[in-house]
Motif scaffolding. Structure first.
Motif, PDB file in Angstrom:
ATOM      1  N   THR A 266     -49.238  26.849  33.549  1.00 17.79           N
ATOM      2  CA  THR A 266     -50.519  27.470  33.246  1.00 17.79           C
ATOM      3  C   THR A 266     -50.851  28.393  34.413  1.00 17.79           C
ATOM      4  N   GLU A 267     -51.953  29.116  34.316  1.00 18.21           N
ATOM      5  CA  GLU A 267     -52.324  30.020  35.401  1.00 18.21           C
ATOM      6  C   GLU A 267     -52.572  29.259  36.703  1.00 18.21           C
ATOM      7  N   ASN A 268     -53.032  28.008  36.589  1.00 19.86           N
ATOM      8  CA  ASN A 268     -53.438  27.262  37.779  1.00 19.86           C
ATOM      9  C   ASN A 268     -52.437  26.230  38.274  1.00 19.86           C
ATOM     10  N   GLN A 269     -51.463  25.873  37.441  1.00 17.78           N
ATOM     11  CA  GLN A 269     -50.536  24.834  37.907  1.00 17.78           C
ATOM     12  C   GLN A 269     -49.225  24.834  37.130  1.00 17.78           C
ATOM     13  N   LEU A 270     -48.272  24.129  37.715  1.00 11.12           N
ATOM     14  CA  LEU A 270     -46.966  23.885  37.105  1.00 11.12           C
ATOM     15  C   LEU A 270     -46.766  22.380  37.064  1.00 11.12           C
ATOM     16  N   GLU A 271     -46.442  21.849  35.898  1.00  9.43           N
ATOM     17  CA  GLU A 271     -46.115  20.423  35.746  1.00  9.43           C
ATOM     18  C   GLU A 271     -44.617  20.311  35.504  1.00  9.43           C
ATOM     19  N   VAL A 272     -43.952  19.456  36.270  1.00  9.74           N
ATOM     20  CA  VAL A 272     -42.510  19.290  36.155  1.00  9.74           C
ATOM     21  C   VAL A 272     -42.179  17.824  35.947  1.00  9.74           C
ATOM     22  N   SER A 273     -41.423  17.565  34.892  1.00  7.20           N
ATOM     23  CA  SER A 273     -40.886  16.222  34.641  1.00  7.20           C
ATOM     24  C   SER A 273     -39.370  16.338  34.600  1.00  7.20           C
ATOM     25  N   GLU A 274     -38.702  15.595  35.457  1.00  7.68           N
ATOM     26  CA  GLU A 274     -37.245  15.551  35.482  1.00  7.68           C
ATOM     27  C   GLU A 274     -36.819  14.094  35.483  1.00  7.68           C
ATOM     28  N   SER A 275     -35.740  13.820  34.796  1.00 16.03           N
ATOM     29  CA  SER A 275     -35.195  12.464  34.854  1.00 16.03           C
ATOM     30  C   SER A 275     -33.689  12.521  34.705  1.00 16.03           C
ATOM     31  N   MET A 276     -33.046  11.528  35.299  1.00 13.08           N
ATOM     32  CA  MET A 276     -31.596  11.341  35.185  1.00 13.08           C
ATOM     33  C   MET A 276     -31.383   9.960  34.596  1.00 13.08           C
ATOM     34  N   GLU A 277     -30.450   9.874  33.675  1.00 13.27           N
ATOM     35  CA  GLU A 277     -30.089   8.591  33.070  1.00 13.27           C
ATOM     36  C   GLU A 277     -28.582   8.415  33.139  1.00 13.27           C
ATOM     37  N   VAL A 278     -28.169   7.228  33.479  1.00 16.84           N
ATOM     38  CA  VAL A 278     -26.758   6.863  33.447  1.00 16.84           C
ATOM     39  C   VAL A 278     -26.614   5.773  32.396  1.00 16.84           C
TER      40      VAL A 278
END
Length: 124
Positions: free
Chosen positions: A94-106
């Motif tokens: 968005t103009e005011n923020q960045l949301e990041v979700s990352e995940s690794m699965e084995v």
């Protein structure tokens, strides 16, 4: 270039990305570390540039696609880094923020990632 701490140890993670406009979306491509660099010496400070024609797209990272809804861009991708290692990315801009979700699965078990996204707020 990201720095993160886990159990008292700080590590770095450098990547080279390209955002491209593609019809009604934005495509995020990841490149391999350019020739002459490796994971230990590829940083913002040491990078002297690279010939675009010499860059190689990451064989492991599936491009992420982002679409706009209102004032928000949102999207991501799922990549299989190996037959048992899955990487999932979801981002919301968005103009005011960045949301990041990352995940690794084995083998289906999460080995990295958080229940809540990391939120980067824009400072004006």
């Amino acid at each position: 270039e990201s720095y993160y701490s886990v159990q008292g140890t700080t590590r770095s993670s450098s990547h080279l990305f390209l955002f491209m406009e593609e019809s009604d979306s934005i495509k995020l491509i990841s490149y391999e570390i350019p020739e002459g660099y490796d994971k230990k010496n590829f940083t913002y400070k040491t990078f002297k540039g690279a010939d675009y024609d010499q860059l190689k797209c990451s064989a492991k990272f599936n491009p992420a696609f982002f679409r706009k809804s209102g004032d928000t861009w949102e999207g991501g991708s799922v990549s299989m880094f190996s037959p048992v290692l899955k990487f999932s990315l979801h981002e919301k801009f968005t103009e005011n923020q960045l949301e990041v979700s990352e995940s690794m699965e084995v083998n289906g078990k999460r080995t990295f990632g958080y229940d809540e996204p990391i939120i980067y707020k824009r400072i004006k």
